[in-house]
Design a protein around this motif. Structure first.
Motif, PDB file in Angstrom:
ATOM      1  N   GLY A  92      -9.188  12.043  -5.955  1.00  0.00           N
ATOM      2  CA  GLY A  92      -7.811  11.649  -6.221  1.00  0.00           C
ATOM      3  C   GLY A  92      -7.127  10.990  -5.053  1.00  0.00           C
ATOM      4  N   ILE A  93      -7.595  11.265  -3.856  1.00  0.00           N
ATOM      5  CA  ILE A  93      -6.960  10.716  -2.660  1.00  0.00           C
ATOM      6  C   ILE A  93      -7.246   9.234  -2.472  1.00  0.00           C
ATOM      7  CG2 ILE A  93      -8.873  11.257  -1.096  1.00  0.00           C
ATOM      8  CD1 ILE A  93      -6.796  12.028   1.010  1.00  0.00           C
ATOM      9  N   VAL A  94      -8.324   8.741  -3.096  1.00  0.00           N
ATOM     10  CA  VAL A  94      -8.753   7.355  -2.866  1.00  0.00           C
ATOM     11  C   VAL A  94      -7.645   6.368  -3.201  1.00  0.00           C
ATOM     12  CG1 VAL A  94     -10.385   5.562  -3.592  1.00  0.00           C
ATOM     13  CG2 VAL A  94     -11.193   7.899  -3.210  1.00  0.00           C
ATOM     14  N   GLY A  95      -6.987   6.559  -4.335  1.00  0.00           N
ATOM     15  CA  GLY A  95      -5.932   5.641  -4.729  1.00  0.00           C
ATOM     16  C   GLY A  95      -4.639   5.814  -3.961  1.00  0.00           C
ATOM     17  N   LEU A  96      -4.558   6.862  -3.117  1.00  0.00           N
ATOM     18  CA  LEU A  96      -3.330   7.150  -2.367  1.00  0.00           C
ATOM     19  C   LEU A  96      -3.455   6.856  -0.877  1.00  0.00           C
ATOM     20  CD1 LEU A  96      -2.482  10.585  -4.046  1.00  0.00           C
ATOM     21  CD2 LEU A  96      -1.497   8.350  -4.598  1.00  0.00           C
ATOM     22  N   LEU A  97      -4.620   6.369  -0.462  1.00  0.00           N
ATOM     23  CA  LEU A  97      -4.842   6.137   0.969  1.00  0.00           C
ATOM     24  C   LEU A  97      -3.840   5.168   1.594  1.00  0.00           C
ATOM     25  CD1 LEU A  97      -8.739   6.069   1.377  1.00  0.00           C
ATOM     26  CD2 LEU A  97      -7.138   7.891   1.976  1.00  0.00           C
ATOM     27  N   PRO A  98      -3.455   4.076   0.917  1.00  0.00           N
ATOM     28  CA  PRO A  98      -2.456   3.176   1.539  1.00  0.00           C
ATOM     29  C   PRO A  98      -1.143   3.892   1.847  1.00  0.00           C
ATOM     30  CG  PRO A  98      -3.556   2.073  -0.284  1.00  0.00           C
ATOM     31  CD  PRO A  98      -3.975   3.515  -0.337  1.00  0.00           C
ATOM     32  N   GLU A  99      -0.655   4.704   0.902  1.00  0.00           N
ATOM     33  CA  GLU A  99       0.597   5.432   1.132  1.00  0.00           C
ATOM     34  C   GLU A  99       0.451   6.460   2.254  1.00  0.00           C
ATOM     35  OE1 GLU A  99       0.677   3.893  -3.051  1.00  0.00           O
ATOM     36  OE2 GLU A  99      -0.790   4.883  -1.785  1.00  0.00           O
ATOM     37  N   ILE A 100      -0.684   7.140   2.291  1.00  0.00           N
ATOM     38  CA  ILE A 100      -0.913   8.151   3.327  1.00  0.00           C
ATOM     39  C   ILE A 100      -1.009   7.487   4.695  1.00  0.00           C
ATOM     40  CG2 ILE A 100      -2.568   9.857   4.187  1.00  0.00           C
ATOM     41  CD1 ILE A 100      -3.216  10.507   1.265  1.00  0.00           C
ATOM     42  N   ALA A 101      -1.734   6.367   4.767  1.00  0.00           N
ATOM     43  CA  ALA A 101      -1.866   5.650   6.036  1.00  0.00           C
ATOM     44  C   ALA A 101      -0.506   5.192   6.548  1.00  0.00           C
ATOM     45  CB  ALA A 101      -2.802   4.457   5.868  1.00  0.00           C
ATOM     46  N   THR A 102       0.341   4.704   5.653  1.00  0.00           N
ATOM     47  CA  THR A 102       1.683   4.257   6.049  1.00  0.00           C
ATOM     48  C   THR A 102       2.538   5.427   6.502  1.00  0.00           C
ATOM     49  OG1 THR A 102       1.584   2.407   4.476  1.00  0.00           O
ATOM     50  CG2 THR A 102       3.767   3.093   5.245  1.00  0.00           C
ATOM     51  N   ASP A 103       2.465   6.536   5.774  1.00  0.00           N
ATOM     52  CA  ASP A 103       3.285   7.697   6.083  1.00  0.00           C
ATOM     53  C   ASP A 103       2.944   8.279   7.451  1.00  0.00           C
ATOM     54  OD1 ASP A 103       5.178   9.617   5.759  1.00  0.00           O
ATOM     55  OD2 ASP A 103       4.094  10.792   4.274  1.00  0.00           O
ATOM     56  N   PHE A 104       1.645   8.351   7.780  1.00  0.00           N
ATOM     57  CA  PHE A 104       1.226   8.935   9.055  1.00  0.00           C
ATOM     58  C   PHE A 104       1.031   7.887  10.150  1.00  0.00           C
ATOM     59  CE2 PHE A 104      -0.656  12.493   6.352  1.00  0.00           C
ATOM     60  CZ  PHE A 104       0.348  13.388   6.680  1.00  0.00           C
ATOM     61  N   THR A 105       1.271   6.627   9.820  1.00  0.00           N
ATOM     62  CA  THR A 105       1.128   5.522  10.768  1.00  0.00           C
ATOM     63  C   THR A 105      -0.270   5.522  11.395  1.00  0.00           C
ATOM     64  OG1 THR A 105       3.467   5.942  11.312  1.00  0.00           O
ATOM     65  CG2 THR A 105       2.330   4.253  12.590  1.00  0.00           C
ATOM     66  N   VAL A 106      -1.275   5.488  10.550  1.00  0.00           N
ATOM     67  CA  VAL A 106      -2.660   5.408  11.003  1.00  0.00           C
ATOM     68  C   VAL A 106      -3.305   4.201  10.342  1.00  0.00           C
ATOM     69  CG1 VAL A 106      -2.873   7.890  11.376  1.00  0.00           C
ATOM     70  CG2 VAL A 106      -3.497   6.916   9.150  1.00  0.00           C
ATOM     71  N   THR A 107      -4.452   3.786  10.877  1.00  0.00           N
ATOM     72  CA  THR A 107      -5.154   2.644  10.326  1.00  0.00           C
ATOM     73  C   THR A 107      -5.828   3.010   9.005  1.00  0.00           C
ATOM     74  OG1 THR A 107      -7.220   3.174  11.477  1.00  0.00           O
ATOM     75  CG2 THR A 107      -5.600   1.815  12.655  1.00  0.00           C
ATOM     76  N   GLU A 108      -6.244   1.975   8.272  1.00  0.00           N
ATOM     77  CA  GLU A 108      -6.936   2.211   7.012  1.00  0.00           C
ATOM     78  C   GLU A 108      -8.250   2.967   7.237  1.00  0.00           C
ATOM     79  OE1 GLU A 108      -5.653  -0.571   7.994  1.00  0.00           O
ATOM     80  OE2 GLU A 108      -4.198  -1.210   6.486  1.00  0.00           O
ATOM     81  N   SER A 109      -8.957   2.631   8.319  1.00  0.00           N
ATOM     82  CA  SER A 109     -10.229   3.303   8.593  1.00  0.00           C
ATOM     83  C   SER A 109     -10.001   4.779   8.924  1.00  0.00           C
ATOM     84  CB  SER A 109     -10.961   2.614   9.751  1.00  0.00           C
ATOM     85  OG  SER A 109     -10.167   2.618  10.928  1.00  0.00           O
ATOM     86  N   ALA A 110      -8.915   5.073   9.655  1.00  0.00           N
ATOM     87  CA  ALA A 110      -8.598   6.471   9.959  1.00  0.00           C
ATOM     88  C   ALA A 110      -8.251   7.225   8.683  1.00  0.00           C
ATOM     89  CB  ALA A 110      -7.441   6.547  10.956  1.00  0.00           C
ATOM     90  N   ALA A 111      -7.520   6.581   7.791  1.00  0.00           N
ATOM     91  CA  ALA A 111      -7.212   7.212   6.508  1.00  0.00           C
ATOM     92  C   ALA A 111      -8.491   7.480   5.730  1.00  0.00           C
ATOM     93  CB  ALA A 111      -6.274   6.318   5.693  1.00  0.00           C
ATOM     94  N   GLY A 112      -9.469   6.596   5.885  1.00  0.00           N
ATOM     95  CA  GLY A 112     -10.739   6.775   5.197  1.00  0.00           C
ATOM     96  C   GLY A 112     -11.480   8.019   5.636  1.00  0.00           C
ATOM     97  N   TYR A 113     -11.195   8.501   6.853  1.00  0.00           N
ATOM     98  CA  TYR A 113     -11.837   9.732   7.326  1.00  0.00           C
ATOM     99  C   TYR A 113     -11.425  10.945   6.492  1.00  0.00           C
ATOM    100  CZ  TYR A 113     -13.018   7.030  11.514  1.00  0.00           C
ATOM    101  OH  TYR A 113     -13.499   6.096  12.380  1.00  0.00           O
ATOM    102  N   LEU A 114     -10.302  10.835   5.804  1.00  0.00           N
ATOM    103  CA  LEU A 114      -9.885  11.919   4.921  1.00  0.00           C
ATOM    104  C   LEU A 114     -10.842  12.055   3.735  1.00  0.00           C
ATOM    105  CD1 LEU A 114      -6.035  11.203   4.860  1.00  0.00           C
ATOM    106  CD2 LEU A 114      -7.211  13.004   6.144  1.00  0.00           C
ATOM    107  N   VAL A 115     -11.566  10.965   3.437  1.00  0.00           N
ATOM    108  CA  VAL A 115     -12.575  10.975   2.375  1.00  0.00           C
ATOM    109  C   VAL A 115     -13.935  11.359   2.935  1.00  0.00           C
ATOM    110  CG1 VAL A 115     -13.742   9.623   0.591  1.00  0.00           C
ATOM    111  CG2 VAL A 115     -11.311   9.240   1.063  1.00  0.00           C
ATOM    112  N   SER A 116     -14.366  10.678   4.002  1.00  0.00           N
ATOM    113  CA  SER A 116     -15.690  10.949   4.572  1.00  0.00           C
ATOM    114  C   SER A 116     -15.741  12.328   5.216  1.00  0.00           C
ATOM    115  CB  SER A 116     -16.054   9.868   5.597  1.00  0.00           C
ATOM    116  OG  SER A 116     -15.075   9.780   6.618  1.00  0.00           O
TER     117      SER A 116
END
Length: 408
Positions: free
Chosen positions: A21-45
């Protein structure tokens, strides 16, 4: 159908929603925490890695505890992890919540598969396992789109609050509907660990790695294939993924019934069909109608392997099914990462967005060959009755090299 299976399936739904479920929300999470897209991807990996770790070590740690109590405790861990994610003030705490929730994933399916199989007659065990895994496939079909929609409309934290509520309902359901299930007769962690010395267990785990590596290796990059090769508009991709999700739900149930009738034979046939579907998809990827059919078949045939793979490793493990069941869940997640890595390597090497389909076809064929080898040698490697092992065997030191080799 035993009512306890409904509670287990609901748990599978919540876990599937947590994972995907987090996959479709990564852009919002990355913006909220001010992290890069790749860092947000670590929430999946990071979640996937924790699943594999928890499937082995946490399952082993609870192998001597009454199974219903284990399932309740795992749901407490699941609730805690998603609650941490829902209120996380920083990216680091969010990652911590993901790791905590992931630790219960492998152990829940590992222990839950054993409990589900014990609820029914011997000739319906794979079907019971498939019903539990149906929760995971339903999460792919409807849960993930709904979770993404909820997160986009009310904020990404609302999705994790919803998952937390699902966890609470599941916990209550397990407490009320699932009967007590004693730990393995051996009652020995060392006896459970010895399962990794069995060739049939290792071969079954390898089949799981290759089988799911083939499906996920192709699926990970399927959006690029559908848009850049087939020619679909980007807006059509979610609906095409829904077609894949419907296939996974149907395939999971059909695969469970097939495994109950003839486990090894059905698995061999399904893996052969999977290789053919991926190869034909690779040849016809530029045709829209062919791609529509292939998307459904990829989900249906790919996930038709899941119940049989889970049941097989439990059966060849003899009296150590819980550890073997958790090991298979770990193997499936290792396969996910392995297939995605190989598919990415093929694209990076310049073979184009069709190449992951060919990588998947090769992995499916390899899985069929390994399974054929396992079937041919099965008669020479019967599952032992660990409960009948000599008493002094329980205190004998366990050689570490085979275990270390398997983890490597």
């Amino acid at each position: 159908m035993p009512s306890g299976l409904i509670a287990l399936a609901l748990g599978g739904f919540g876990i599937g929603l947590t994972e995907f479920g987090i996959v479709g929300l990564l852009p919002e999470i990355a913006t909220d925490f001010t992290v890069t897209e790749s860092a947000a991807g670590y929430l999946v990996s990071g979640y996937a890695l924790s699943v594999a770790v928890g499937a082995i070590f946490l399952t082993g740690a609870v192998s001597r505890i009454e199974r219903k109590r284990v399932l309740v405790s795992l749901m407490v861990l699941f609730i805690l992890g998603n609650l941490i994610s829902a209120i996380a003030p920083t990216y680091e705490i969010m990652l911590l919540g993901r790791i905590v929730a992931a630790l219960c994933h492998g152990a829940f399916f590992g222990v839950g598969a054993v409990v589900a199989a014990d609820m029914v007659a011997a000739n319906r065990k794979a079907g019971a396992i498939s019903l539990m895994f149906a929760g995971l496939t339903i999460a792919n079909v409807v849960g993930v789109p709904l979770g993404t929609f909820l997160g986009q409309e009310l904020g990404w934290r609302s999705t994790f609050w919803a998952i937390t509520v699902i966890g609470v309902v599941t916990l209550v359901g397990i407490q009320l509907l699932v009967a007590s299930s004693p730990a393995a007769p051996s009652g020995s962690l060392r006896s459970e660990v010895r399962v990794f010395r069995r060739p049939q267990v290792l071969l079954s785990a390898l089949v799981s790695i290759l089988a799911f590596g083939s499906v996920v290796g192709a699926y990970t990059y399927i959006a690029f294939t559908l848009t850049d090769v087939t020619g679909f508009a980007t807006e059509a991709v979610p609906w095409l993924l829904l077609l894949f999700g419907v296939g996974t739900f149907i395939g999971n149930l059909v695969g469970g019934r097939a495994a109950d009738r003839a486990m090894d034979k059905s698995l061999l046939v399904i893996l052969g069909l999977l290789a053919v579907v991926l190869a034909v998809f690779g040849l016809t990827a530029s045709n829209m109608w062919a791609a529509l059919v292939a998307m459904f078949l990829l989900g249906a045939i790919g996930f038709a392997t899941a119940p049989g793979l889970q049941l097989r490793i439990m059966e060849v493990a003899g009296d150590a099914p819980t550890m073997a069941s958790g090991a298979n869940v770990a193997a499936l997640n290792v396969g996910n990462a392995f297939g995605a890595w190989l598919g990415g390597m093929a694209i990076a090497a310049g073979f184009g967005f069709v190449s992951p389909l060919w990588v998947g076809a090769g992995l499916a064929l390899a899985a069929a060959l390994v399974l054929a080898t396992a079937i041919a040698t099965k008669a020479k490697d019967p599952a032992p009755d660990l409960a009948a092992a000599p008493a002094d065997a329980a205190i004998e030191p366990v050689p570490t090299e085979p275990v270390a080799a398997e983890r490597a």
